[in-house]
Design a protein around this motif. Structure first.
Motif, PDB file in Angstrom:
ATOM      1  N   ILE A 246     -18.930  31.230  12.923  1.00 29.48           N
ATOM      2  CA  ILE A 246     -19.005  30.477  11.675  1.00 29.48           C
ATOM      3  C   ILE A 246     -20.412  29.905  11.536  1.00 29.48           C
ATOM      4  CG2 ILE A 246     -18.004  28.537  10.376  1.00 29.48           C
ATOM      5  CD1 ILE A 246     -15.883  30.602  11.053  1.00 29.48           C
ATOM      6  N   GLU A 247     -20.988  30.030  10.358  1.00 29.95           N
ATOM      7  CA  GLU A 247     -22.304  29.436  10.099  1.00 29.95           C
ATOM      8  C   GLU A 247     -22.289  28.806   8.713  1.00 29.95           C
ATOM      9  OE1 GLU A 247     -24.720  33.042  12.430  1.00 29.95           O
ATOM     10  OE2 GLU A 247     -25.204  32.556  10.339  1.00 29.95           O
ATOM     11  N   CYS A 248     -22.843  27.620   8.599  1.00 34.16           N
ATOM     12  CA  CYS A 248     -22.944  26.979   7.281  1.00 34.16           C
ATOM     13  C   CYS A 248     -24.318  26.358   7.123  1.00 34.16           C
ATOM     14  CB  CYS A 248     -21.912  25.865   7.127  1.00 34.16           C
ATOM     15  SG  CYS A 248     -20.206  26.418   7.239  1.00 34.16           S
ATOM     16  N   GLU A 249     -24.828  26.402   5.901  1.00 33.29           N
ATOM     17  CA  GLU A 249     -26.087  25.717   5.624  1.00 33.29           C
ATOM     18  C   GLU A 249     -26.071  25.141   4.220  1.00 33.29           C
ATOM     19  OE1 GLU A 249     -28.267  29.179   6.847  1.00 33.29           O
ATOM     20  OE2 GLU A 249     -28.723  29.706   4.771  1.00 33.29           O
ATOM     21  N   ILE A 250     -26.787  24.044   4.076  1.00 36.02           N
ATOM     22  CA  ILE A 250     -26.903  23.397   2.767  1.00 36.02           C
ATOM     23  C   ILE A 250     -27.790  24.262   1.875  1.00 36.02           C
ATOM     24  CG2 ILE A 250     -27.739  21.356   1.528  1.00 36.02           C
ATOM     25  CD1 ILE A 250     -25.585  20.405   3.296  1.00 36.02           C
ATOM     26  N   ARG A 251     -27.317  24.606   0.702  1.00 38.11           N
ATOM     27  CA  ARG A 251     -28.164  25.339  -0.239  1.00 38.11           C
ATOM     28  C   ARG A 251     -28.943  24.353  -1.117  1.00 38.11           C
ATOM     29  NH1 ARG A 251     -26.548  30.223  -4.372  1.00 38.11           N
ATOM     30  NH2 ARG A 251     -25.841  31.139  -2.411  1.00 38.11           N
ATOM     31  N   GLU A 252     -28.234  23.319  -1.604  1.00 42.41           N
ATOM     32  CA  GLU A 252     -28.902  22.377  -2.508  1.00 42.41           C
ATOM     33  C   GLU A 252     -28.119  21.065  -2.556  1.00 42.41           C
ATOM     34  OE1 GLU A 252     -29.228  23.797  -6.528  1.00 42.41           O
ATOM     35  OE2 GLU A 252     -30.512  22.138  -7.143  1.00 42.41           O
ATOM     36  N   ILE A 253     -28.855  19.991  -2.705  1.00 45.40           N
ATOM     37  CA  ILE A 253     -28.243  18.693  -2.973  1.00 45.40           C
ATOM     38  C   ILE A 253     -28.887  18.157  -4.239  1.00 45.40           C
ATOM     39  CG2 ILE A 253     -28.096  16.286  -2.190  1.00 45.40           C
ATOM     40  CD1 ILE A 253     -27.833  17.314   0.665  1.00 45.40           C
ATOM     41  N   LYS A 254     -28.073  17.753  -5.197  1.00 46.05           N
ATOM     42  CA  LYS A 254     -28.606  17.322  -6.488  1.00 46.05           C
ATOM     43  C   LYS A 254     -27.649  16.301  -7.080  1.00 46.05           C
ATOM     44  CE  LYS A 254     -30.386  19.524 -10.683  1.00 46.05           C
ATOM     45  NZ  LYS A 254     -30.425  20.794 -11.424  1.00 46.05           N
ATOM     46  N   GLY A 255     -28.130  15.070  -7.236  1.00 44.78           N
ATOM     47  CA  GLY A 255     -27.272  14.032  -7.799  1.00 44.78           C
ATOM     48  C   GLY A 255     -26.039  13.836  -6.946  1.00 44.78           C
ATOM     49  N   MET A 256     -24.889  13.897  -7.587  1.00 46.25           N
ATOM     50  CA  MET A 256     -23.677  13.686  -6.798  1.00 46.25           C
ATOM     51  C   MET A 256     -23.036  14.986  -6.323  1.00 46.25           C
ATOM     52  SD  MET A 256     -20.799  12.143  -9.434  1.00 46.25           S
ATOM     53  CE  MET A 256     -21.783  10.798 -10.117  1.00 46.25           C
ATOM     54  N   CYS A 258     -23.378  18.842  -4.149  1.00 46.50           N
ATOM     55  CA  CYS A 258     -23.977  19.517  -3.008  1.00 46.50           C
ATOM     56  C   CYS A 258     -23.397  20.922  -2.955  1.00 46.50           C
ATOM     57  CB  CYS A 258     -23.618  18.701  -1.767  1.00 46.50           C
ATOM     58  SG  CYS A 258     -23.860  19.483  -0.191  1.00 46.50           S
ATOM     59  N   TRP A 259     -24.240  21.907  -2.667  1.00 47.50           N
ATOM     60  CA  TRP A 259     -23.784  23.288  -2.552  1.00 47.50           C
ATOM     61  C   TRP A 259     -23.996  23.745  -1.111  1.00 47.50           C
ATOM     62  CZ3 TRP A 259     -25.711  21.067  -6.842  1.00 47.50           C
ATOM     63  CH2 TRP A 259     -25.090  21.331  -8.072  1.00 47.50           C
ATOM     64  N   VAL A 260     -22.963  24.309  -0.537  1.00 42.29           N
ATOM     65  CA  VAL A 260     -23.048  24.729   0.867  1.00 42.29           C
ATOM     66  C   VAL A 260     -22.627  26.192   0.988  1.00 42.29           C
ATOM     67  CG1 VAL A 260     -22.316  24.253   3.240  1.00 42.29           C
ATOM     68  CG2 VAL A 260     -22.450  22.370   1.587  1.00 42.29           C
ATOM     69  N   ASP A 261     -23.447  26.975   1.686  1.00 39.27           N
ATOM     70  CA  ASP A 261     -23.092  28.364   1.992  1.00 39.27           C
ATOM     71  C   ASP A 261     -22.380  28.432   3.331  1.00 39.27           C
ATOM     72  OD1 ASP A 261     -24.300  30.188  -0.074  1.00 39.27           O
ATOM     73  OD2 ASP A 261     -26.080  29.015   0.456  1.00 39.27           O
ATOM     74  N   GLY A 262     -21.353  29.250   3.397  1.00 40.19           N
ATOM     75  CA  GLY A 262     -20.647  29.445   4.655  1.00 40.19           C
ATOM     76  C   GLY A 262     -20.437  30.925   4.936  1.00 40.19           C
ATOM     77  N   TYR A 263     -20.443  31.261   6.223  1.00 38.70           N
ATOM     78  CA  TYR A 263     -20.327  32.667   6.637  1.00 38.70           C
ATOM     79  C   TYR A 263     -19.367  32.809   7.807  1.00 38.70           C
ATOM     80  CZ  TYR A 263     -24.663  32.634   3.992  1.00 38.70           C
ATOM     81  OH  TYR A 263     -25.592  32.440   3.002  1.00 38.70           O
ATOM     82  N   VAL A 264     -18.576  33.871   7.760  1.00 32.16           N
ATOM     83  CA  VAL A 264     -17.783  34.282   8.923  1.00 32.16           C
ATOM     84  C   VAL A 264     -18.337  35.624   9.369  1.00 32.16           C
ATOM     85  CG1 VAL A 264     -15.500  34.912   9.796  1.00 32.16           C
ATOM     86  CG2 VAL A 264     -15.700  33.147   8.037  1.00 32.16           C
ATOM     87  N   LYS A 265     -18.748  35.697  10.631  1.00 27.41           N
ATOM     88  CA  LYS A 265     -19.323  36.945  11.151  1.00 27.41           C
ATOM     89  C   LYS A 265     -18.585  37.372  12.408  1.00 27.41           C
ATOM     90  CE  LYS A 265     -23.932  35.787   9.421  1.00 27.41           C
ATOM     91  NZ  LYS A 265     -25.347  35.493   9.750  1.00 27.41           N
ATOM     92  N   ASP A 266     -18.727  38.628  12.751  1.00 31.32           N
ATOM     93  CA  ASP A 266     -18.205  39.010  14.057  1.00 31.32           C
ATOM     94  C   ASP A 266     -19.294  38.744  15.103  1.00 31.32           C
ATOM     95  OD1 ASP A 266     -19.986  41.160  14.181  1.00 31.32           O
ATOM     96  OD2 ASP A 266     -18.473  42.672  13.711  1.00 31.32           O
TER      97      ASP A 266
END
Lengths: 293, 293
Positions: A246-256, A258-266
């Motif tokens: 599992i991997e997640c990273e913040i894509r953007e934070i703006k005002g109230m 937040c956008w987060v990308d998440g990945y499931v990999k083998d």
């Protein structure tokens, strides 16, 4: 006679002519079976009758699927005590990070990870990655380790076929934010169909990513978050009884928001599923609405 | 001394000057605690120490969250027997509809619906709505009622806090396709945090919609389907221990793809969550790939 009854009679006429050996359908059945059921009855040579009238009459059920007296009061589940409400307002990301990392990841007696899992070892050996479990604001602290788990966390989730172990990774030199790394294993209960040679259910994969992206948001943006949108792509079958990365990273934070990308990999890094979650900071939202503890 | 160690020492210098009463941090701790943990230790006046080194050392675990010997062979879960494979190729939507409707919705001894649920009654009394449960192609038939449930179906799911009861509604006069109506109730285990006055977890809501949209696809498009994309909007908190209304309709069918809209509403019709799922017909995909049973 109404139109639908006429259509039904016409259907039965056609079918009984086509399948002349099949016993005639009774009037009672005609009124309760669907056109599908009638067609299937004839096509099967009269052997396949609906096993129940809307799935219940013949089984003596009061309603489809039956009933069980429910003792929970739904209102009690929404009636947050004042101290917990105050803690929801008091929580901060720095405090959330510190307490979850301090508490670490408790043992899961019904866990789905075998000893010496290579991914767990890799993550545990990374001094900048800290295993943790979801906390929530409760009556005693803004950051409480859940006593009874949740849909996606604790030994309770593991018992239900869902074992995800998350690590917060400190932000690296040029990064703006820390990230989430994790290992997950899904068991029989997370299957599309337990015992049918099936992979993980889409809902279980979505649950992995929904939870992991929200936890990164709680670590970096606001400890009181709500996912309001989530877009998932399932690229490949997600296997059961297999360690997933599992991997997640913040894509953007703006005002109230937040956008987060998440990945499931083998374990060889092949992408199985991804997610973009949009989360809203409830503390900012409450402030904008003039709410207070 | 490397750069990160120097940064750490600088951090401790600053913190120990700011919080002069806090006992000095040991060298061992310095090497194992994160900067967050160190900061939190000082800010808490020295009372909040990480309870464990990466969540395991002090608890004697071999890895974060511990380990349990796993006996399942993941390969066996992918090794579909020839007869089941043949049934996956043989299944049709007409057959799927007929058999699921014929089998109806079996009783759930651990169900979450109380007696006389108004929505279940409304749906059960609709002669054009047919309660059913998910089937899959198995060794004995292209349409088998699952013996051990799935992530989202059967008594097993209900025991894990997830009880959704779906009805296939025949297509109405001017409709191209039938629809799915359903009733669902989520229990404590589907919570964001069981015992924390929380609503249903996003993953549980996504699981409702993922399953319901796929079942409509199986009724109208192809009995062998895989969800490849799903976009969710969660408009309002989805309450626990409360009957929810599920609705799904086909948006479009084109080539080997199908798009299905799904909705979760409260009993007064207020939209709580929605979904647009894109599904691919595995039978067409296998044919295009030259696969055969």
């Amino acid at each position: 006679m109404d139109e639908s009854t006429i259509r039904l009679i016409n259907l039965i006429d056609v079918l009984s002519e086509k399948y002349i050996d099949v016993p005639e359908i009774s009037e009672e059945c005609m009124n309760t079976w669907s056109t599908e059921q009638i067609t299937y009855y004839y096509e099967s040579g009269g052997t396949n009758k609906p096993s129940s009238l809307n799935g219940m009459a013949s089984q003596g059920h009061d309603q489809p699927g039956g009933s069980v007296e429910q003792t929970e009061d739904p209102a009690a589940h929404r009636n947050t005590p004042a101290s917990a409400r105050a803690n929801q307002f008091a929580a901060t990301v720095a405090g959330y990070r510190a307490q979850t990392i301090a508490d670490g990841l408790p043992s899961r007696p019904h866990g789905l990870f075998p000893p010496r899992d290579p991914l767990l070892r890799e993550l545990a050996e990374d001094p900048t990655a800290h295993p943790f479990e979801k906390h929530l604001a409760g009556e005693h602290s803004p950051y409480e380790l859940l006593r009874n788990g949740s849909w996606t966390s604790g030994d309770e989730a593991a018992q239900a076929g869902f074992d995800m172990r998350l690590f917060y990774k400190d932000k690296q030199r040029d990064d703006r934010y820390g990230t989430i790394l994790g290992a997950a294993r899904l068991g029989d209960r997370a299957s599309i169909g337990n015992g049918y040679w099936m992979s993980a259910h889409g809902g279980a994969v979505e649950s992995l990513l929904d939870e992991a992206t929200a936890e990164l948001g709680k670590m970096e943006f606001s400890p009181m978050l709500s996912t309001i949108e989530a877009g998932f792509k399932i690229k490949k079958s997600v296997p059961l009884h297999t360690t997933l990365r599992i991997e997640c990273e913040i894509r953007e934070i703006k005002g109230m928001r937040c956008w987060v990308d998440g990945y499931v990999k083998d374990l060889s890094g092949v992408l199985l599923a991804s997610c973009l979650a949009q989360l809203v900071d409830l503390q900012q939202l409450w402030a904008a609405q003039g709410q207070s503890p």
